[in-house]
Design a protein around this motif. Structure first.
Motif, PDB file in Angstrom:
ATOM      1  N   UNK A   6      -0.803  56.738   6.954  1.00  0.00           N
ATOM      2  CA  UNK A   6       0.504  56.710   6.225  1.00  0.00           C
ATOM      3  C   UNK A   6       1.988  56.541   6.951  1.00  0.00           C
ATOM      4  N   UNK A   7       1.643  56.431   8.416  1.00  0.00           N
ATOM      5  CA  UNK A   7       2.924  56.329   8.996  1.00  0.00           C
ATOM      6  C   UNK A   7       2.621  55.750  10.435  1.00  0.00           C
ATOM      7  N   UNK A   8       3.761  55.275  10.898  1.00  0.00           N
ATOM      8  CA  UNK A   8       3.409  54.680  12.197  1.00  0.00           C
ATOM      9  C   UNK A   8       3.939  55.519  13.500  1.00  0.00           C
ATOM     10  N   UNK A   9       4.345  56.786  13.112  1.00  0.00           N
ATOM     11  CA  UNK A   9       4.536  57.702  14.328  1.00  0.00           C
ATOM     12  C   UNK A   9       3.243  58.135  14.978  1.00  0.00           C
ATOM     13  N   UNK A  10       3.339  58.550  16.200  1.00  0.00           N
ATOM     14  CA  UNK A  10       2.015  59.033  16.826  1.00  0.00           C
ATOM     15  C   UNK A  10       1.749  60.178  16.038  1.00  0.00           C
ATOM     16  N   UNK A  11       0.168  60.171  16.221  1.00  0.00           N
ATOM     17  CA  UNK A  11      -0.583  61.198  15.702  1.00  0.00           C
ATOM     18  C   UNK A  11      -1.659  61.707  16.586  1.00  0.00           C
ATOM     19  N   UNK A  12      -1.498  62.843  16.699  1.00  0.00           N
ATOM     20  CA  UNK A  12      -2.433  63.458  18.128  1.00  0.00           C
ATOM     21  C   UNK A  12      -3.358  64.328  16.938  1.00  0.00           C
TER      22      UNK A  12
END
Length: 149
Positions: free
Chosen positions: A76-82
């Motif tokens: 649900x996002x294009x932010x980096x997910x760690x």
């Protein structure tokens, strides 16, 4: 920019606390959220969809066993997910590690070691430092310190 530290249960907080500690040491604003991909999927989706507009630059997600949270957030996002695979299952976190690193093409999730939330925070700081020279200097000094230890 700030970093969100998410976890599926308040019971995960002790394993995710090192991420918040590291972010604080570097002066990076962080918010902690308990959101379950299984018990509150609509809340997870809403958080992820609005994260960029709410000033987040990176999202750290701690998850054990099936480890759905990092993948759902990434969907649900294009932010980096760690993703931080958490121990505590019969497989001691290996199941969570596999779930996080086996994301389908097009929906990437970075991963750190089992219970490695401190390294997740350092990776988040490195990502933010790409566009922040002050933070880049802090992370460079930190890296130099640890490589000489």
């Amino acid at each position: 920019m700030k970093v969100a530290v998410l976890m599926g249960s308040a019971n995960d907080q002790p394993k995710m606390a090192p991420a918040l500690d590291v972010l604080a040491q570097f002066g990076v604003e962080a918010e902690e959220h308990v959101l379950s991909a299984h018990r509150s999927p609509d809340a997870v989706a809403a958080f992820a969809r609005s994260a960029r507009d709410n000033g987040f630059g990176v999202l750290i997600c701690g998850a054990g066993m099936a480890a759905a949270l990092p993948g759902v957030v990434a969907a649900f996002t294009t932010l980096p997910v760690i993703g931080v695979p958490l121990s505590g299952s019969a497989l001691n976190g290996v199941d969570a590690l596999y779930a996080i690193v086996q994301m389908p093409r097009g929906v990437p999730v970075a991963s750190v070691a089992i219970d490695g939330s401190a390294n997740a925070a350092l990776l988040a700081i490195e990502i933010l430092a790409v566009a922040d020279s002050e933070l880049a200097g802090k992370i460079a000094a930190h890296r130099e310190y640890w490589t000489k230890k």
